[in-house]
Scaffold this active site. Structure first.
Site, short mmCIF file in Angstrom:
data_model
loop_
_atom_site.label_atom_id
_atom_site.label_comp_id
_atom_site.label_asym_id
_atom_site.label_seq_id
_atom_site.Cartn_x
_atom_site.Cartn_y
_atom_site.Cartn_z
N ARG A 123 -0.26 -0.94 5.32
CA ARG A 123 0.87 -0.50 6.12
C ARG A 123 1.73 0.42 5.28
O ARG A 123 1.60 0.48 4.05
CB ARG A 123 1.69 -1.69 6.61
CG ARG A 123 2.40 -2.49 5.51
CD ARG A 123 3.16 -3.67 6.07
NE ARG A 123 3.78 -4.48 5.04
CZ ARG A 123 5.00 -4.29 4.55
NH1 ARG A 123 5.72 -3.27 5.00
NH2 ARG A 123 5.51 -5.07 3.62
N HIS A 154 3.86 6.63 1.91
CA HIS A 154 2.71 7.30 1.26
C HIS A 154 2.48 6.76 -0.15
O HIS A 154 1.96 7.46 -1.01
CB HIS A 154 2.90 8.81 1.23
CG HIS A 154 3.35 9.41 2.52
ND1 HIS A 154 2.72 9.14 3.73
CD2 HIS A 154 4.38 10.26 2.82
CE1 HIS A 154 3.33 9.80 4.70
NE2 HIS A 154 4.35 10.47 4.19
N ARG A 155 2.89 5.51 -0.38
CA ARG A 155 2.74 4.84 -1.68
C ARG A 155 3.58 5.49 -2.78
O ARG A 155 3.32 5.27 -3.97
CB ARG A 155 1.26 4.79 -2.11
CG ARG A 155 0.33 4.04 -1.15
CD ARG A 155 0.82 2.61 -0.96
NE ARG A 155 -0.11 1.78 -0.22
CZ ARG A 155 0.00 1.52 1.10
NH1 ARG A 155 0.99 2.07 1.79
NH2 ARG A 155 -0.86 0.74 1.71
N LEU A 156 4.59 6.25 -2.40
CA LEU A 156 5.51 6.83 -3.38
C LEU A 156 6.69 5.89 -3.56
O LEU A 156 7.81 6.17 -3.13
CB LEU A 156 5.95 8.22 -2.92
CG LEU A 156 4.82 9.24 -2.73
CD1 LEU A 156 5.38 10.58 -2.26
CD2 LEU A 156 4.04 9.42 -4.03
#
Length: 218
Positions: A15, A196-198
């Site tokens: 997610r 975005h996994r940032l």
């Protein structure tokens, strides 16, 4: 027969993390202030066990162990929890007082890792907390020889009944094999999930009594 055949494809379970951000300009000089804010938010949101923290220790062979304990007190001196002195974790403390704690608050997409050293609370500090515990919890401290082998749950239940009767109509004394420990914090890493996994990660490290703050790559 493949016992795992009914499992979903867990590689596709994911997610986006969109619950918040951490900005360097908003961080306090002392990480305990941010910890206090995050913990208060978790409590106000009625998260299950908001004070639950994973405690990691290492045995004499270098084997790591983890278990969940509950944070019971905290201030500028450190974070406090209570346990049986005969437990596995305490044997590890006696060999290596360096430990790690980890909090996970899913609802806010937040994690917190803490590094520090263990110190034992005074009897006075432990007794004060012990007196605040529910009577049943006071009795259970007498019942369990934590981490030792037992043959059945029935043994625990019978011992509880025996102790309940023994202390009937009188104050339950503090066991000499049970007490508190304080984690003297030297490192705190705050993780706030990002799109975005940032993710936002900030590391506080205590150097010469001053907290150094650095952003880490996600």
């Amino acid at each position: 027969m493949n016992v795992f055949s009914q499992l979903p494809n867990i590689s596709n379970l994911r997610r986006e993390y969109t619950k918040g951000k951490l900005n360097r300009k908003d961080l306090p000089d002392n990480p305990l202030i941010l910890f206090d804010y995050w913990l208060i938010e978790a409590c106000k949101a009625y998260l299950p066990d908001p004070t639950a923290m994973i405690l990691a220790t290492v045995d004499s062979n270098g084997q790591p162990y983890q278990r969940t304990v509950l944070l019971k007190q905290y201030d500028v001196k450190g974070l406090v929890f209570f346990t049986n002195f005969g437990s596995r974790k305490v044997f590890h403390f006696n060999k290596n007082p360096n430990i790690s704690l980890h909090f996970l608050w899913h609802l806010f997409d937040r994690q917190l890792m803490i590094l520090g050293r263990i110190e034992k609370l005074s009897i006075e500090e432990t007794l004060k907390y012990f007196r605040e515990r529910p009577r049943e919890s006071q009795i259970s401290a007498w019942v369990s020889k934590q981490s030792s082998y037992i043959k059945s749950r029935e043994i625990l239940e019978k011992t509880f009944i025996k102790m309940d009767d023994k202390f009937k109509n009188r104050e339950i004394p503090l066991p000499n094999f049970w007490g508190g420990f304080r984690v003297k914090v030297n490192t705190m890493e705050f993780w706030q999930g990002g799109k975005h996994r940032l993710h936002d990660r900030f590391l506080y490290k205590l150097e010469d009594n001053v907290w150094e703050i650095n952003r880490l790559a996600p």
